[in-house]
Write a protein that holds these residues in place. Structure first.
Motif, mmCIF file in Angstrom:
data_model
loop_
_atom_site.group_PDB
_atom_site.id
_atom_site.type_symbol
_atom_site.label_atom_id
_atom_site.label_comp_id
_atom_site.label_asym_id
_atom_site.label_seq_id
_atom_site.Cartn_x
_atom_site.Cartn_y
_atom_site.Cartn_z
ATOM 1 N N LYS A 180 0.578 -1.312 0.060
ATOM 2 C CA LYS A 180 -0.054 -0.083 0.042
ATOM 3 C C LYS A 180 0.929 1.268 -0.100
ATOM 4 O O LYS A 180 1.807 1.183 0.797
ATOM 5 N N PRO A 181 0.348 2.453 -0.807
ATOM 6 C CA PRO A 181 1.221 3.606 -0.660
ATOM 7 C C PRO A 181 1.365 3.978 0.853
ATOM 8 O O PRO A 181 0.303 3.962 1.349
ATOM 9 N N GLY A 182 2.575 4.540 0.967
ATOM 10 C CA GLY A 182 2.864 5.222 2.353
ATOM 11 C C GLY A 182 3.527 4.087 3.334
ATOM 12 O O GLY A 182 4.009 4.363 4.357
ATOM 13 N N GLN A 183 3.488 2.629 2.853
ATOM 14 C CA GLN A 183 4.199 1.826 3.439
ATOM 15 C C GLN A 183 5.586 1.472 3.180
ATOM 16 O O GLN A 183 5.947 1.970 1.819
ATOM 17 N N PRO A 184 6.577 1.145 3.919
ATOM 18 C CA PRO A 184 7.756 0.878 3.384
ATOM 19 C C PRO A 184 7.694 -0.288 2.263
ATOM 20 O O PRO A 184 7.044 -1.261 2.482
ATOM 21 N N LYS A 185 8.581 -0.221 1.315
ATOM 22 C CA LYS A 185 8.691 -1.036 0.143
ATOM 23 C C LYS A 185 10.128 -1.715 0.136
ATOM 24 O O LYS A 185 10.984 -0.877 0.084
ATOM 25 N N GLN A 186 10.136 -3.116 0.042
ATOM 26 C CA GLN A 186 11.397 -3.730 -0.244
ATOM 27 C C GLN A 186 11.708 -3.916 -1.726
ATOM 28 O O GLN A 186 10.716 -3.867 -2.631
ATOM 29 N N GLU A 187 13.021 -4.316 -2.006
ATOM 30 C CA GLU A 187 13.352 -4.871 -3.464
ATOM 31 C C GLU A 187 12.499 -5.852 -3.761
ATOM 32 O O GLU A 187 12.100 -7.025 -3.187
ATOM 33 N N SER A 195 -6.317 -0.150 -7.654
ATOM 34 C CA SER A 195 -7.569 0.102 -6.683
ATOM 35 C C SER A 195 -7.861 1.500 -6.852
ATOM 36 O O SER A 195 -9.218 1.888 -6.946
ATOM 37 N N TYR A 196 -6.831 2.577 -6.933
ATOM 38 C CA TYR A 196 -7.066 3.956 -6.792
ATOM 39 C C TYR A 196 -7.522 4.125 -8.162
ATOM 40 O O TYR A 196 -8.278 5.126 -8.432
ATOM 41 N N ALA A 197 -6.913 3.461 -9.435
ATOM 42 C CA ALA A 197 -7.190 4.102 -10.665
ATOM 43 C C ALA A 197 -8.741 3.579 -10.932
ATOM 44 O O ALA A 197 -9.486 4.290 -11.372
#
Length: 388
Positions: A180-187, A195-197
């Motif tokens: 989810k946007p706003g959460q940390p993202k790993q490689e 869902s937003y689109a």
């Protein structure tokens, strides 16, 4: 695999049990009428003035002013030949009046009115019933209500209308790689965006997503999420997990929830792995996970189904033709919907046509359609659907 035409025919031919409700006029923008609107009275309901000026009895250049009529006055002012009354826009015109002269073409001295030009019989008088007559069809069943429609219905004195309900829409996004946007993202992970689109596209066309879920690429979790949504929704939109990979469980999960496949895979680019199914009066679209594919399938296939469910007469985005700003040849192996931008001097096919590329769709405002192997010269007309 089906053709684009076969897929659209399958969607548009579905027998749908639509629901009807009575709603206040201020809440029905974008809804479709479930019954005809018939004029309950003539409109205008009485002869009225089209402008501020003077109502005249007889056709002369000079009159005696004998009174005044404001908008909303209900009194009847009798006029004799050669008499006039000051009158305002929308005010009831005396039955004996021959015409109305705008105030800009008059001069007043005491109680005498002088005209700059000879009046013509009936000028500047809105006649009773000139727009609508009692019993006349005003708006047909299936008409989608716009702001002008609301004003028209309000002018008929109606405070509620009968409309087709809109479907209860749920959405499920799938993918182990999604964060989810706003959460940390790993490689190896990506931010979830479909869902937003899709929710934004729904809102753009007057629909709402009542519930959203995100699930991992796990068969049991996918099956349970579909089961939960199918318990209450009218239309379920699933994003991702519909291709043929080892972790694509959506198709099997739908089958085990009693959904009948109506078609799977469309001969087009982007959006080939599109699924459409039905269970009783519920419908399911499983969209490809790539963002551009997902949105393209929404505009071309999901929207017509939502519109039909909602009682619309006209389904889908209309086609337009625009001159192409440059030469173009479809080198893809399928008929293609291309991200494009329409301006005053024609349409431009944008760079970044990959199914995972959404920036070009964000910068564009249309989908241009090209057949397999089709070639265009600069200035040739190309079919487009406006998406924003």
């Amino acid at each position: 695999m089906v053709t684009i035409e076969e897929a659209l025919n399958s969607i548009e031919s579905q027998d749908i049990i639509s629901k009807v409700e009575t709603k206040p006029l201020q809440e029905v923008l974008g809804f479709a009428l479930s019954e005809d609107i018939i004029a309950p009275f003539d409109m205008p309901a009485f002869d009225n003035s089209a402008m501020d000026g003077y109502a005249l009895c007889g056709l002369h250049l000079e009159y005696k002013i004998v009174g005044e009529i404001a908008a909303g006055d209900v009194k009847e002012v009798p006029l004799q030949d050669g008499e006039a009354v000051r009158i305002f826009t929308g005010a009831k015109v005396p039955s004996s009046a021959s015409a109305v002269m705008m105030q800009e073409k008059t001069k007043v001295e005491g109680d005498t009115l002088f005209l700059d030009e000879m009046p013509k019989a009936g000028q500047s008088i809105r006649k009773k019933g000139a727009e609508l007559q009692k019993g006349q069809l005003v708006l047909q069943k299936g008409h989608v209500l716009n702001p002008s429609s609301l004003g028209l219905i309000g002018s008929l004195g109606l405070e509620t209308v009968r409309v087709f309900s809109k479907p209860n829409i749920h959405m499920i996004t799938t993918g182990n790689e999604l964060v989810k946007p706003g959460q940390p993202k790993q490689e190896g992970q990506i931010y979830e965006s479909n869902s937003y689109a899709i929710a934004g596209a729904l809102e753009q066309f007057g629909f709402q997503c009542a519930q959203q879920q995100q699930v991992k690429d796990d068969f049991e979790e996918t099956k349970k999420s579909i089961q939960k949504s199918m318990g209450t929704c009218d239309v379920l939109i699933v994003s991702g997990g519909i291709s043929v990979g080892d972790y694509d469980f959506v198709k099997q999960a739908l089958e085990e929830n009693g959904v009948q496949e109506l078609f799977y895979k469309v001969f087009q680019k982007p959006g080939k792995p599109l699924y459409f199914g039905r269970r009783d009066n519920q419908f399911v679209f499983a969209l490809p996970g790539n963002p551009a594919s997902s949105l393209t399938c929404f505009f071309i296939y999901v929207l017509p189904l939502l519109q039909k469910w909602s009682g619309h007469k006209d389904l889908g985005l209309p086609w337009y033709e625009f001159p192409l700003q440059h030469a173009y040849e479809n080198r893809f192996d399928r008929p293609s919907f291309l991200k494009a931008r329409i301006a005053s001097d024609g349409v431009e096919i944008l760079d970044g046509q990959g199914s995972s590329m959404i920036q070009s769709m964000a910068l564009g405002n249309a989908l241009a359609f090209v057949e397999l192997g089709q070639k265009f010269k600069k200035g040739d007309l190309i079919k487009c659907k406006l998406i924003s």
